[in-house]
Scaffold this motif. Structure first.
Motif, PDB file in Angstrom:
ATOM      1  N   PRO A 111      96.701  28.503   0.877  1.00  0.00           N
ATOM      2  CA  PRO A 111      97.162  27.349   1.647  1.00  0.00           C
ATOM      3  C   PRO A 111      96.247  26.953   2.800  1.00  0.00           C
ATOM      4  CG  PRO A 111      98.511  29.286   2.110  1.00  0.00           C
ATOM      5  CD  PRO A 111      97.628  29.638   0.958  1.00  0.00           C
ATOM      6  N   LEU A 112      95.308  27.852   3.188  1.00  0.00           N
ATOM      7  CA  LEU A 112      94.406  27.521   4.286  1.00  0.00           C
ATOM      8  C   LEU A 112      93.195  26.710   3.826  1.00  0.00           C
ATOM      9  CD1 LEU A 112      94.414  30.885   6.298  1.00  0.00           C
ATOM     10  CD2 LEU A 112      95.699  28.790   6.771  1.00  0.00           C
ATOM     11  N   VAL A 113      92.911  26.722   2.525  1.00  0.00           N
ATOM     12  CA  VAL A 113      91.734  26.010   2.014  1.00  0.00           C
ATOM     13  C   VAL A 113      91.830  24.501   2.234  1.00  0.00           C
ATOM     14  CG1 VAL A 113      90.427  25.450  -0.069  1.00  0.00           C
ATOM     15  CG2 VAL A 113      91.157  27.806   0.358  1.00  0.00           C
ATOM     16  N   PRO A 114      92.953  23.857   1.867  1.00  0.00           N
ATOM     17  CA  PRO A 114      93.007  22.403   2.056  1.00  0.00           C
ATOM     18  C   PRO A 114      93.045  21.977   3.516  1.00  0.00           C
ATOM     19  CG  PRO A 114      95.139  23.228   1.314  1.00  0.00           C
ATOM     20  CD  PRO A 114      94.182  24.374   1.222  1.00  0.00           C
ATOM     21  N   LEU A 115      93.354  22.897   4.415  1.00  0.00           N
ATOM     22  CA  LEU A 115      93.446  22.540   5.833  1.00  0.00           C
ATOM     23  C   LEU A 115      92.092  22.103   6.382  1.00  0.00           C
ATOM     24  CD1 LEU A 115      95.171  22.436   8.406  1.00  0.00           C
ATOM     25  CD2 LEU A 115      94.524  24.819   8.816  1.00  0.00           C
ATOM     26  N   LYS A 116      91.057  22.821   6.049  1.00  0.00           N
ATOM     27  CA  LYS A 116      89.725  22.497   6.567  1.00  0.00           C
ATOM     28  C   LYS A 116      89.284  21.115   6.119  1.00  0.00           C
ATOM     29  CE  LYS A 116      84.977  24.218   6.762  1.00  0.00           C
ATOM     30  NZ  LYS A 116      84.027  25.292   6.324  1.00  0.00           N
ATOM     31  N   TRP A 118     103.260  16.419   6.471  1.00  0.00           N
ATOM     32  CA  TRP A 118     101.836  16.744   6.385  1.00  0.00           C
ATOM     33  C   TRP A 118     101.635  18.201   5.966  1.00  0.00           C
ATOM     34  CZ3 TRP A 118      99.316  20.153   9.933  1.00  0.00           C
ATOM     35  CH2 TRP A 118      97.931  20.224   9.785  1.00  0.00           C
ATOM     36  N   ALA A 119     102.349  19.109   6.619  1.00  0.00           N
ATOM     37  CA  ALA A 119     102.203  20.539   6.307  1.00  0.00           C
ATOM     38  C   ALA A 119     102.674  20.840   4.890  1.00  0.00           C
ATOM     39  CB  ALA A 119     102.979  21.368   7.325  1.00  0.00           C
ATOM     40  N   ARG A 120     103.770  20.238   4.476  1.00  0.00           N
ATOM     41  CA  ARG A 120     104.285  20.483   3.137  1.00  0.00           C
ATOM     42  C   ARG A 120     103.308  19.996   2.069  1.00  0.00           C
ATOM     43  NH1 ARG A 120     108.620  17.948   3.727  1.00  0.00           N
ATOM     44  NH2 ARG A 120     108.033  15.996   2.685  1.00  0.00           N
ATOM     45  N   ASN A 121     102.734  18.814   2.278  1.00  0.00           N
ATOM     46  CA  ASN A 121     101.772  18.280   1.304  1.00  0.00           C
ATOM     47  C   ASN A 121     100.538  19.166   1.186  1.00  0.00           C
ATOM     48  OD1 ASN A 121     103.471  16.145   0.868  1.00  0.00           O
ATOM     49  ND2 ASN A 121     102.312  14.677   2.089  1.00  0.00           N
ATOM     50  N   LEU A 122     100.106  19.734   2.320  1.00  0.00           N
ATOM     51  CA  LEU A 122      98.932  20.614   2.282  1.00  0.00           C
ATOM     52  C   LEU A 122      99.207  21.912   1.536  1.00  0.00           C
ATOM     53  CD1 LEU A 122      97.246  20.492   5.824  1.00  0.00           C
ATOM     54  CD2 LEU A 122      96.360  19.587   3.669  1.00  0.00           C
ATOM     55  N   SER A 123     100.386  22.465   1.743  1.00  0.00           N
ATOM     56  CA  SER A 123     100.679  23.798   1.218  1.00  0.00           C
ATOM     57  C   SER A 123     101.095  23.784  -0.250  1.00  0.00           C
ATOM     58  CB  SER A 123     101.779  24.464   2.045  1.00  0.00           C
ATOM     59  OG  SER A 123     102.978  23.703   1.989  1.00  0.00           O
ATOM     60  N   GLU A 124     101.640  22.671  -0.718  1.00  0.00           N
ATOM     61  CA  GLU A 124     102.151  22.623  -2.099  1.00  0.00           C
ATOM     62  C   GLU A 124     101.014  22.714  -3.113  1.00  0.00           C
ATOM     63  OE1 GLU A 124     104.522  19.134  -2.485  1.00  0.00           O
ATOM     64  OE2 GLU A 124     106.328  20.061  -1.667  1.00  0.00           O
ATOM     65  N   GLY A 125     101.150  23.638  -4.044  1.00  0.00           N
ATOM     66  CA  GLY A 125     100.207  23.765  -5.158  1.00  0.00           C
ATOM     67  C   GLY A 125      98.894  24.435  -4.811  1.00  0.00           C
ATOM     68  N   ALA A 126      98.713  24.886  -3.569  1.00  0.00           N
ATOM     69  CA  ALA A 126      97.450  25.518  -3.172  1.00  0.00           C
ATOM     70  C   ALA A 126      97.533  27.027  -3.340  1.00  0.00           C
ATOM     71  CB  ALA A 126      97.122  25.172  -1.721  1.00  0.00           C
ATOM     72  N   TYR A 172     104.112  26.695  10.535  1.00  0.00           N
ATOM     73  CA  TYR A 172     104.913  26.192   9.411  1.00  0.00           C
ATOM     74  C   TYR A 172     104.928  27.217   8.275  1.00  0.00           C
ATOM     75  CZ  TYR A 172     106.149  23.373   5.321  1.00  0.00           C
ATOM     76  OH  TYR A 172     106.723  22.899   4.159  1.00  0.00           O
ATOM     77  N   LEU A 173     103.762  27.768   7.961  1.00  0.00           N
ATOM     78  CA  LEU A 173     103.666  28.750   6.881  1.00  0.00           C
ATOM     79  C   LEU A 173     104.440  30.021   7.224  1.00  0.00           C
ATOM     80  CD1 LEU A 173      99.888  28.392   5.905  1.00  0.00           C
ATOM     81  CD2 LEU A 173     101.875  27.429   4.718  1.00  0.00           C
TER      82      LEU A 173
END
Length: 445
Positions: free
Chosen positions: A153-158, A142-150, A184-185
């Motif tokens: 990296p905090l934007v897709p979390l919300k 889950w964390a890897r999918n959120l952080s990749e390509g962002a 994770y980050l």
């Protein structure tokens, strides 16, 4: 042990890896269902499996489902549950399974409900981690999918947590996920472990959770089911199809001596049932297994709770051979003699392939074995597939260790008949039912 040459079927048997073959043989001989290798030995149950696969499709589309599997001891409930578990993981669901016990219930004033939750999360399984313990893998994915390509990296979390935050207990659940993502980050493995500990329900008090994690909340025995619903939503965001929860051995609720405690547990079942059917749960499938008595007994079973009995009782139009497989309760019929014959043939092949010898049992031998098993008085009503399978593997083991033994003589020996599975006092005598030969006549060559 004398060396025996493999026969012409060796190539076919090699398809079952030795590790899986060992699990299959040892589990079935011990009377338990193997957690791997089920596709190699699954026979029958096509209608039941089709109905449950329909539920998986519903869950994948964002819905929820609830089923009871009802069958007496050894009839194949646990086997079917594990079969669906395998199917679900293959379709990219996350599966959590647990057996109820005196220490694990759905509700209890001594932490029995939380113990069930912990067992479910401990057994969390995926296609790449089928043996359980998949929570760290799921969180990392889950964390890897959120952080990749962002860029940030905090934007897709919300956006990822928005649908979860509005649910019951969603705020605290999301705070833990936010803490995990930040750890994770930063590469903070210790804090990641604390977040996983919280999600496993291992913090005993809110104070302990606040001290280690800074979050003044923890999962408890009364609200654990709400967190399962949150998990289902979270798993979809992590790239899975949803969450399938398998709960077996409902008989342990039936055995609770205190009637009020039993009712509290049945009330928890009613909550789960209503949530799934009324659209209050998403991407969540629940299947529970129990004996007919544990479900249908109106004094102590699930049907003793009137709100459940009125919802689950079979309608007026269902009859033997014309059952409704879309109903919430699925009654397991015994395997047919033909299905048992196919199963024994599969097991004979797996056994021979595992030990590397030429299979000696031909179709006539398999039919003779089943005739011996079902020929005893009382077998029709008392003998279960579990007992037949256990006896058959014992027969295979004896023949392998005694290569000069005659199959026919062993099957006809009084010691084999009397040492077979218990089918009541009448069955122990070795008397045969008058029409047993006719049932298997169509399978003889």
């Amino acid at each position: 042990m004398p060396e025996q040459k493999p026969d012409r079927n060796t190539a076919q048997r090699a398809r079952v890896p030795k590790r899986i073959a060992a699990v299959i043989i040892n589990s079935l001989k011990g009377g338990v269902v193997p957690r791997i290798g089920l596709p190699y030995i699954t026979v029958g149950r096509e209608r039941e499996i089709e109905a449950l696969l329909h539920d998986l499709a519903l869950v994948a589309d964002g819905g929820a489902s609830f089923r009871f599997l009802v069958g007496r001891y050894g009839a194949g409930k646990s086997f079917l549950l594990q079969t669906i578990r395998t199917h679900a993981m293959g379709r990219d669901f996350v599966v959590a399974d647990a057996d109820l016990s005196p220490e694990r219930r759905l509700q209890g004033n001594q932490g029995q409900g939380l113990a069930t939750y912990k067992e479910l999360i401990r057994n969390l399984s995926t296609k790449t981690r089928p043996e359980g313990g998949a929570l760290p893998l799921v969180l990392e994915r889950w964390a890897r999918n959120l952080s990749e390509g962002a860029t940030d990296p905090l934007v897709p979390l919300k956006a990822a947590l928005s649908p979860i935050r509005e649910l019951v207990h969603g705020f605290d659940f999301c705070r833990v996920l936010e803490a995990y993502y930040a750890a994770y980050l930063e590469g903070d493995e210790e804090r990641q472990a604390c977040c996983a500990k919280w999600l496993r329900g291992e913090y005993r008090t809110k104070t302990e959770a606040k001290t280690e994690l800074g979050i003044n909340a923890c999962i408890g025995g009364d609200d654990w089911y709400e967190y399962l619903k949150l998990f289902a939503e979270f798993l979809v965001g992590a790239g899975y199809q949803g969450l399938i929860v398998l709960v077996d051995e409902l008989v342990n609720l039936y055995k609770i001596p205190n009637s009020i405690t039993r009712q509290y547990n049945y009330e928890k079942i009613l909550t789960m049932y209503n949530d799934t059917l009324q659209g209050k749960a998403y991407h969540l499938g629940i299947i529970m297994g129990g004996t007919p008595q544990s479900i249908e007994d109106r004094r102590r079973g699930v049907y003793s709770y009137e709100a459940l009995r009125s919802r689950l009782t079979q309608g007026r139009f269902a009859s033997e051979g014309m059952t409704d497989m879309l109903a919430p309760v699925i009654h397991l019929n015994p395997l047919t003699y033909e299905e048992l014959l196919v199963l024994t043939e599969k097991l004979a092949d797996i056994h021979a392939g595992y030990f590397g010898y030429e299979r000696r049992l031909v179709t006539e031998d398999l039919v003779s074995f089943l005739q011996v098993e079902f020929g005893r008085v009382g077998a029709d009503s008392h003998l279960t597939p579990r007992e037949v399978i256990r006896d058959f593997i014992e027969l295979l083991d004896i023949l392998y260790q005694n290569p000069k033994a005659s199959v026919a003589e062993l099957l006809q020996s009084g010691s084999f008949v009397s040492s077979g599975s218990s089918v009541g006092e009448a069955g122990a005598s070795g008397q045969t039912s008058p029409d047993v030969d006719s049932r298997f006549a169509e399978f003889t060559i």
